[in-house]
Motif scaffolding. Structure first.
Motif, PDB file in Angstrom:
ATOM      1  N   SER A   9       0.817  -1.205   0.000  1.00 51.56           N
ATOM      2  CA  SER A   9       0.000   0.000   0.000  1.00 51.56           C
ATOM      3  C   SER A   9       0.858   1.266   0.000  1.00 51.56           C
ATOM      4  O   SER A   9       0.346   2.352  -0.155  1.00 51.56           O
ATOM      5  CB  SER A   9      -0.933   0.004   1.202  1.00 51.56           C
ATOM      6  OG  SER A   9      -0.180   0.012   2.391  1.00 51.56           O
ATOM      7  N   GLY A  10       2.164   1.108   0.175  1.00 51.67           N
ATOM      8  CA  GLY A  10       3.072   2.252   0.153  1.00 51.67           C
ATOM      9  C   GLY A  10       3.419   2.640  -1.266  1.00 51.67           C
ATOM     10  O   GLY A  10       3.060   1.961  -2.230  1.00 51.67           O
ATOM     11  N   PRO A  11       4.123   3.744  -1.405  1.00 52.67           N
ATOM     12  CA  PRO A  11       4.480   4.216  -2.744  1.00 52.67           C
ATOM     13  C   PRO A  11       5.399   3.235  -3.482  1.00 52.67           C
ATOM     14  O   PRO A  11       6.273   2.624  -2.876  1.00 52.67           O
ATOM     15  CB  PRO A  11       5.218   5.524  -2.487  1.00 52.67           C
ATOM     16  CG  PRO A  11       4.950   5.895  -1.074  1.00 52.67           C
ATOM     17  CD  PRO A  11       4.591   4.644  -0.356  1.00 52.67           C
ATOM     18  N   GLN A  12       5.177   3.100  -4.766  1.00 51.88           N
ATOM     19  CA  GLN A  12       6.055   2.310  -5.621  1.00 51.88           C
ATOM     20  C   GLN A  12       7.183   3.217  -6.092  1.00 51.88           C
ATOM     21  O   GLN A  12       6.946   4.331  -6.546  1.00 51.88           O
ATOM     22  CB  GLN A  12       5.279   1.768  -6.826  1.00 51.88           C
ATOM     23  CG  GLN A  12       6.139   0.941  -7.757  1.00 51.88           C
ATOM     24  CD  GLN A  12       5.347   0.385  -8.923  1.00 51.88           C
ATOM     25  OE1 GLN A  12       4.122   0.525  -9.007  1.00 51.88           O
ATOM     26  NE2 GLN A  12       6.035  -0.266  -9.834  1.00 51.88           N
ATOM     27  N   THR A  13       8.422   2.744  -5.990  1.00 56.48           N
ATOM     28  CA  THR A  13       9.567   3.553  -6.393  1.00 56.48           C
ATOM     29  C   THR A  13       9.790   3.467  -7.890  1.00 56.48           C
ATOM     30  O   THR A  13       9.823   2.380  -8.470  1.00 56.48           O
ATOM     31  CB  THR A  13      10.838   3.106  -5.644  1.00 56.48           C
ATOM     32  OG1 THR A  13      10.631   3.317  -4.246  1.00 56.48           O
ATOM     33  CG2 THR A  13      12.052   3.898  -6.096  1.00 56.48           C
ATOM     34  N   ILE A  14       9.930   4.625  -8.497  1.00 60.23           N
ATOM     35  CA  ILE A  14      10.233   4.753  -9.919  1.00 60.23           C
ATOM     36  C   ILE A  14      11.603   5.408 -10.030  1.00 60.23           C
ATOM     37  O   ILE A  14      11.794   6.522  -9.548  1.00 60.23           O
ATOM     38  CB  ILE A  14       9.186   5.645 -10.650  1.00 60.23           C
ATOM     39  CG1 ILE A  14       7.750   5.239 -10.298  1.00 60.23           C
ATOM     40  CG2 ILE A  14       9.445   5.651 -12.148  1.00 60.23           C
ATOM     41  CD1 ILE A  14       7.404   3.812 -10.556  1.00 60.23           C
ATOM     42  N   ASN A  15      12.554   4.723 -10.635  1.00 62.59           N
ATOM     43  CA  ASN A  15      13.879   5.290 -10.847  1.00 62.59           C
ATOM     44  C   ASN A  15      13.875   6.063 -12.154  1.00 62.59           C
ATOM     45  O   ASN A  15      13.494   5.529 -13.197  1.00 62.59           O
ATOM     46  CB  ASN A  15      14.942   4.196 -10.885  1.00 62.59           C
ATOM     47  CG  ASN A  15      15.069   3.506  -9.545  1.00 62.59           C
ATOM     48  OD1 ASN A  15      15.223   4.155  -8.522  1.00 62.59           O
ATOM     49  ND2 ASN A  15      14.962   2.193  -9.529  1.00 62.59           N
TER      50      ASN A  15
END
Length: 144
Positions: free
Chosen positions: A31-37
């Motif tokens: 449910s937390g933010p998905q990391t986008i590099n």
């Protein structure tokens, strides 16, 4: 000693049950933010993900791998060349922006695409003079 083993034997099923209840199968961060590099260079933007869902928060880790300062803007759609437009006006148009990312620097941005962006095609861009025209843009997609 026998009493200790009896206590342990009685508690063991509860301990196993407690451990099973605490195990979320690695989904506790779902449910937390998905990391986008996002990598910036001369003159390219390369994001690890370009399809997004409205209402979901994304954590953008933006790294300048180039030799000059860059910026990262999320525009609502491809705006094309906006040379001559005041940066303040571009900032007003942007969904989100991170300014002045120095070479070797990483800056973070948390952003949630609003429901109004469903089925749209925003664009990641750097609008520092000449950067967009040199190719610093990347199309993205918002699903419904």
């Amino acid at each position: 000693m026998k009493q200790l083993w009896k206590c342990f034997a009685l508690l063991l099923p509860f301990l196993v049950l407690l451990a099973a209840c605490g195990n979320t199968g690695g989904t506790s961060n779902s449910s937390g933010p998905q990391t986008i590099n996002v990598n910036l260079s001369e003159f390219k933007i390369d994001a690890s993900l370009t399809t997004f869902t409205p209402g979901k928060t994304y954590h953008f880790a933006i790294t300048n791998r180039g030799q000059t300062v860059h910026e990262f803007m999320i525009m609502p759609k491809a705006e094309g060349n906006m040379s001559g437009m005041a940066m303040g006006n571009m900032d007003k148009m942007a969904l989100a922006a991170v300014d002045n990312i120095s070479p070797g620097e990483t800056k973070m941005l948390d952003y949630t695409f609003p429901a109004s962006t469903a089925n749209s095609q925003p664009e990641f861009a750097c609008y520092l003079p000449g950067h967009y025209e040199a190719g610093m843009k990347q199309e993205a997609h918002i699903t419904s």
